[in-house]
Design a protein around this motif. Sequence first.
Motif, mmCIF file in Angstrom:
data_model
loop_
_atom_site.group_PDB
_atom_site.id
_atom_site.type_symbol
_atom_site.label_atom_id
_atom_site.label_comp_id
_atom_site.label_asym_id
_atom_site.label_seq_id
_atom_site.Cartn_x
_atom_site.Cartn_y
_atom_site.Cartn_z
ATOM 1 N N VAL A 1 34.023 51.930 46.531
ATOM 2 C CA VAL A 1 34.869 53.024 47.015
ATOM 3 C C VAL A 1 36.167 52.404 47.523
ATOM 4 C CG1 VAL A 1 35.092 54.865 48.724
ATOM 5 C CG2 VAL A 1 32.881 54.448 47.622
ATOM 6 N N LEU A 2 37.253 52.621 46.798
ATOM 7 C CA LEU A 2 38.520 51.991 47.144
ATOM 8 C C LEU A 2 39.426 52.903 47.965
ATOM 9 C CD1 LEU A 2 39.371 50.098 43.844
ATOM 10 C CD2 LEU A 2 38.280 49.238 45.912
ATOM 11 N N GLU A 3 39.246 54.211 47.853
ATOM 12 C CA GLU A 3 40.076 55.149 48.598
ATOM 13 C C GLU A 3 39.319 56.449 48.765
ATOM 14 O OE1 GLU A 3 44.398 55.242 47.811
ATOM 15 O OE2 GLU A 3 44.115 57.393 47.454
ATOM 16 N N THR A 4 39.483 57.077 49.906
ATOM 17 C CA THR A 4 38.793 58.351 50.153
ATOM 18 C C THR A 4 39.808 59.464 50.365
ATOM 19 O OG1 THR A 4 38.696 57.988 52.559
ATOM 20 C CG2 THR A 4 36.844 57.161 51.226
ATOM 21 N N ASN A 5 39.355 60.676 50.097
ATOM 22 C CA ASN A 5 40.127 61.874 50.402
ATOM 23 C C ASN A 5 39.153 62.910 50.944
ATOM 24 O OD1 ASN A 5 43.020 61.455 49.298
ATOM 25 N ND2 ASN A 5 41.702 60.706 47.637
ATOM 26 N N VAL A 6 39.411 63.391 52.151
ATOM 27 C CA VAL A 6 38.493 64.321 52.812
ATOM 28 C C VAL A 6 39.184 65.672 52.977
ATOM 29 C CG1 VAL A 6 37.035 64.734 54.810
ATOM 30 C CG2 VAL A 6 37.437 62.388 54.038
ATOM 31 N N PRO A 7 38.792 66.663 52.184
ATOM 32 C CA PRO A 7 39.420 67.991 52.280
ATOM 33 C C PRO A 7 39.301 68.566 53.686
ATOM 34 C CG PRO A 7 38.015 67.835 50.334
ATOM 35 C CD PRO A 7 37.747 66.608 51.150
ATOM 36 N N GLY A 8 40.390 69.126 54.179
ATOM 37 C CA GLY A 8 40.375 69.784 55.483
ATOM 38 C C GLY A 8 40.680 68.877 56.655
ATOM 39 N N THR B 1 35.990 51.604 53.683
ATOM 40 C CA THR B 1 35.972 51.559 52.225
ATOM 41 C C THR B 1 35.451 50.192 51.761
ATOM 42 O OG1 THR B 1 38.176 50.626 51.914
ATOM 43 C CG2 THR B 1 38.027 53.018 52.266
ATOM 44 N N ASP B 2 35.470 49.990 50.453
ATOM 45 C CA ASP B 2 35.063 48.699 49.891
ATOM 46 C C ASP B 2 36.275 47.841 49.547
ATOM 47 O OD1 ASP B 2 32.359 49.377 50.104
ATOM 48 O OD2 ASP B 2 32.361 50.364 48.149
ATOM 49 N N ARG B 3 37.434 48.211 50.075
ATOM 50 C CA ARG B 3 38.604 47.366 49.876
ATOM 51 C C ARG B 3 38.386 46.004 50.541
ATOM 52 N NH1 ARG B 3 41.394 52.409 51.217
ATOM 53 N NH2 ARG B 3 41.808 51.691 53.337
ATOM 54 N N ASP C 1 29.579 48.174 48.233
ATOM 55 C CA ASP C 1 28.778 48.339 49.460
ATOM 56 C C ASP C 1 29.326 47.610 50.682
ATOM 57 O OD1 ASP C 1 26.833 50.074 48.415
ATOM 58 O OD2 ASP C 1 25.721 48.410 47.551
ATOM 59 N N LYS C 2 30.464 46.966 50.555
ATOM 60 C CA LYS C 2 31.025 46.249 51.714
ATOM 61 C C LYS C 2 31.250 47.188 52.896
ATOM 62 C CE LYS C 2 35.168 43.595 53.030
ATOM 63 N NZ LYS C 2 36.047 44.564 53.703
ATOM 64 N N GLY C 3 31.807 48.362 52.633
ATOM 65 C CA GLY C 3 32.065 49.305 53.715
ATOM 66 C C GLY C 3 30.805 49.779 54.408
ATOM 67 N N ARG C 4 29.748 49.938 53.634
ATOM 68 C CA ARG C 4 28.462 50.338 54.230
ATOM 69 C C ARG C 4 27.922 49.233 55.138
ATOM 70 N NH1 ARG C 4 24.482 51.135 49.996
ATOM 71 N NH2 ARG C 4 23.240 52.327 51.482
ATOM 72 N N VAL C 5 28.052 47.974 54.699
ATOM 73 C CA VAL C 5 27.610 46.855 55.531
ATOM 74 C C VAL C 5 28.394 46.838 56.840
ATOM 75 C CG1 VAL C 5 27.535 44.343 55.753
ATOM 76 C CG2 VAL C 5 26.828 45.418 53.613
ATOM 77 N N LEU D 1 30.641 66.929 54.175
ATOM 78 C CA LEU D 1 31.722 66.050 53.728
ATOM 79 C C LEU D 1 31.328 65.370 52.414
ATOM 80 C CD1 LEU D 1 32.731 64.453 57.145
ATOM 81 C CD2 LEU D 1 33.856 66.327 55.933
ATOM 82 N N PRO D 2 32.268 64.790 51.689
ATOM 83 C CA PRO D 2 31.951 64.137 50.415
ATOM 84 C C PRO D 2 30.822 63.115 50.546
ATOM 85 C CG PRO D 2 34.326 64.312 50.679
ATOM 86 C CD PRO D 2 33.725 64.762 51.969
ATOM 87 N N ALA D 3 29.947 63.084 49.548
ATOM 88 C CA ALA D 3 28.761 62.229 49.595
ATOM 89 C C ALA D 3 29.111 60.755 49.735
ATOM 90 C CB ALA D 3 27.910 62.450 48.343
ATOM 91 N N GLU D 4 30.257 60.340 49.223
ATOM 92 C CA GLU D 4 30.632 58.930 49.273
ATOM 93 C C GLU D 4 30.861 58.426 50.690
ATOM 94 O OE1 GLU D 4 35.460 59.424 48.623
ATOM 95 O OE2 GLU D 4 34.228 58.618 47.015
#
Length: 290
Positions: A7-14, A38-40, A54-58, A86-89
């Motif tokens: 996941v390199l970039e997120t967008n969260v509506p609202g 993110t995983d950046r 999965d870096k961001g999750r860690v 919110l988005p599943a990611e």
Amino acid sequence: MNQTEPVLETNVPGLKLRARGKVRDIYEDGDRLLIVATDRISAFDYILATGIPDKGRVLTQMTLFWLNFLRDTVPNHLLSTDMSGLPAELEGRSMWVRRAAMFDVECVARGYLSGSGWKEYQQTGAVCGIPLPKGLRESDALPEPIFTPATKAQSGHDENISFDKVRDLIGHDMASRLRDLTLRIYGSAAEYARPRGIILADTKFEFGLVDGEIVLADEVLTPDSSRFWPMETYAPGGPQPSYDKQYVRDYLESIRWNKQPPAPALPEEVAPPTSEKYKESYRALTGHSL
């Protein structure tokens, strides 16, 4: 939840995007913030074109582990990890937190001589104005952990500063409280990590104020904010293998990248091992798999 694509970039509506950092996307929602790891991955102060799965999750799960571990030592800004609607990611890599008035100081604790501390010691025999014994080698343990604060750089490297400078910035009382808190947290974490085969060489914390109370904020004791060394390979006198992005740095050095934009992409043989190294640090410290 298995994620194969980073996941390199997120967008969260609202939600209003407040900032995109090297790793984190931060959104506003009234008096709370949504912090998404993110995983950046960045190296030599540039974000690379390739993410680390999965870096961001860690980073987020490691932070949550330590916030719980330290809950009786210092309050923190965490509100919730519920990402319903919110988005599943975002699941597993995000935290709702209270807004805090952040101190413009990186609170760094060092128990070993490495990184910028080693460079400064070679030049002056001290780190952040703290004199150290003569003849220390790179990666040597210090006589006792030291507080070596730094300024927060919006771009480029943070700059090490003296404790006197911290007092000038935030006042004597608050500077002393942050120093003592930093060293206390470092000591607790290092003591926890040692019997699990990990040396916590150094780490940095960020603190803020919520309703006048000091809280621990942002990421906590992750491979991105700390040097974790495997005890079994520890050999002072040079750099140490570590649970972080060493594979990435070594690759970039091997291709003789000039460390100017654009940052190169990573080949297949670099990103997955780096991901595994992050996960390995989580398993070693928490006893659980991601």
